[in-house]
Motif scaffolding. Structure first.
Motif, mmCIF file in Angstrom:
data_model
loop_
_atom_site.group_PDB
_atom_site.id
_atom_site.type_symbol
_atom_site.label_atom_id
_atom_site.label_comp_id
_atom_site.label_asym_id
_atom_site.label_seq_id
_atom_site.Cartn_x
_atom_site.Cartn_y
_atom_site.Cartn_z
ATOM 1 N N ILE A 18 0.844 -1.195 0.000
ATOM 2 C CA ILE A 18 0.000 0.000 0.000
ATOM 3 C C ILE A 18 0.881 1.248 0.000
ATOM 4 C CG2 ILE A 18 -1.997 -1.138 1.020
ATOM 5 C CD1 ILE A 18 -1.300 0.006 3.722
ATOM 6 N N ILE A 19 0.386 2.284 -0.661
ATOM 7 C CA ILE A 19 1.165 3.515 -0.828
ATOM 8 C C ILE A 19 0.381 4.719 -0.307
ATOM 9 C CG2 ILE A 19 2.482 2.645 -2.801
ATOM 10 C CD1 ILE A 19 0.590 4.333 -4.635
ATOM 11 N N LEU A 20 1.119 5.767 0.027
ATOM 12 C CA LEU A 20 0.569 7.071 0.369
ATOM 13 C C LEU A 20 0.965 7.976 -0.785
ATOM 14 C CD1 LEU A 20 -0.730 9.029 2.456
ATOM 15 C CD2 LEU A 20 1.561 9.311 3.442
ATOM 16 N N TYR A 21 -0.012 8.637 -1.412
ATOM 17 C CA TYR A 21 0.303 9.343 -2.653
ATOM 18 C C TYR A 21 -0.576 10.565 -2.873
ATOM 19 C CZ TYR A 21 -3.793 6.926 -4.558
ATOM 20 O OH TYR A 21 -5.070 6.467 -4.790
ATOM 21 N N LYS A 40 -7.724 -4.929 2.657
ATOM 22 C CA LYS A 40 -7.991 -5.158 4.082
ATOM 23 C C LYS A 40 -6.934 -4.483 4.956
ATOM 24 C CE LYS A 40 -10.948 -9.103 3.672
ATOM 25 N NZ LYS A 40 -11.337 -10.415 4.083
ATOM 26 N N ARG A 41 -5.707 -4.424 4.476
ATOM 27 C CA ARG A 41 -4.652 -3.719 5.220
ATOM 28 C C ARG A 41 -4.970 -2.227 5.333
ATOM 29 N NH1 ARG A 41 0.961 -4.011 2.993
ATOM 30 N NH2 ARG A 41 1.345 -2.640 4.756
ATOM 31 N N ILE A 42 -5.530 -1.658 4.261
ATOM 32 C CA ILE A 42 -5.896 -0.235 4.301
ATOM 33 C C ILE A 42 -7.012 -0.013 5.328
ATOM 34 C CG2 ILE A 42 -6.940 1.678 3.016
ATOM 35 C CD1 ILE A 42 -5.382 0.730 0.550
ATOM 36 N N ASP A 153 3.729 5.891 8.756
ATOM 37 C CA ASP A 153 4.483 4.712 9.205
ATOM 38 C C ASP A 153 3.830 3.405 8.773
ATOM 39 O OD1 ASP A 153 6.255 6.427 10.430
ATOM 40 O OD2 ASP A 153 5.405 6.167 12.441
ATOM 41 N N GLY A 154 2.518 3.429 8.507
ATOM 42 C CA GLY A 154 1.788 2.205 8.220
ATOM 43 C C GLY A 154 1.754 1.779 6.766
ATOM 44 N N VAL A 155 2.180 2.663 5.865
ATOM 45 C CA VAL A 155 2.181 2.285 4.444
ATOM 46 C C VAL A 155 3.538 1.711 4.053
ATOM 47 C CG1 VAL A 155 0.420 4.008 3.824
ATOM 48 C CG2 VAL A 155 2.853 4.603 3.629
ATOM 49 N N ASP A 156 3.585 1.067 2.890
ATOM 50 C CA ASP A 156 4.835 0.474 2.418
ATOM 51 C C ASP A 156 5.708 1.470 1.660
ATOM 52 O OD1 ASP A 156 4.229 -2.212 3.351
ATOM 53 O OD2 ASP A 156 2.679 -2.199 1.814
ATOM 54 N N TYR A 157 5.074 2.540 1.147
ATOM 55 C CA TYR A 157 5.851 3.540 0.414
ATOM 56 C C TYR A 157 5.114 4.875 0.422
ATOM 57 C CZ TYR A 157 8.689 5.818 -3.120
ATOM 58 O OH TYR A 157 9.512 6.697 -3.772
ATOM 59 N N VAL A 158 5.865 5.947 0.666
ATOM 60 C CA VAL A 158 5.328 7.310 0.589
ATOM 61 C C VAL A 158 5.893 7.935 -0.679
ATOM 62 C CG1 VAL A 158 5.202 9.582 1.683
ATOM 63 C CG2 VAL A 158 5.243 7.504 3.109
#
Length: 188
Positions: A18-21, A40-42, A153-158
């Motif tokens: 999951i990403i933050l974008y 579900k992770r989101i 902190d909870g996403v895999d990539y920012v």
């Protein structure tokens, strides 16, 4: 820079991350809209009830028919002439994870008008989940500086774009659209 960020985000999303974008509205948390585990992770990250739906982004309105059984013709006109980002909630969702489909069989779709989003979706060849980058019940961040550290902190990539942009953005307008063309505003 844009190409590099698209490539990095693409790898994360393809690997189930999951990403933050940045989007054409507010910052979003996203993943492959066909990957139930990532969706579900989101929900867990946002501490959100799975009965509350999230939006999927497409790169072009030409792909609507891939994810909606019967697209009302007015949908294309609404998208084309919308002055602000517009999310359409339509029945008959298909070819996406059941975790993103509402109980009534509908899904919320927005055609992204943002270079990063469009390029990522084109390369992914699937819709991208988009939900506001906040803990459920808290205000949506209007720029990157307002994103909760727990989300970061909870996403895999920012995604390293537009993080210093302090322009205050707002969520999209949301309309529910019926197959016969009737519609109602959910959020203006």
């Amino acid at each position: 820079m844009l190409r590099d960020e698209v490539a990095k985000a693409l790898k994360i999303v393809q690997d189930g991350g999951i990403i933050l974008y940045p989007t054409d509205t507010i910052w979003g948390i996203g993943c492959d809209a066909t990957n139930t585990d990532a969706i579900k992770r989101i929900y867990q990250l946002k501490q959100r009830d799975e009965a509350k739906s999230m939006i999927i982004l497409l790169d072009t309105e030409n792909r609507l028919e891939s994810y909606i059984k019967e697209v009302p013709p007015i949908a294309y006109e609404l998208i084309e002439f919308a002055e602000n980002p517009l999310t359409l909630v339509m029945p008959g969702a298909k070819n996406i994870s059941p975790a993103i489909i509402n109980e009534d069989g509908s899904v919320a779709i927005r055609v992204a008008r943002h270079d990063f989003c469009q390029q990522l979706i084109q390369r992914l060849r699937k819709p991208l989940v988009s939900t506001s980058a906040n803990i459920s019940g808290r205000p949506s961040p209007q720029n990157f500086n307002q994103v909760d550290p727990g989300i970061i902190d909870g996403v895999d990539y920012v995604v390293d774009l537009e993080q210093h942009n302090t322009e205050l953005k707002k969520p999209s307008t949301i309309m529910r659209l019926q197959p016969d063309g009737r519609f109602e505003f959910i959020r203006r």
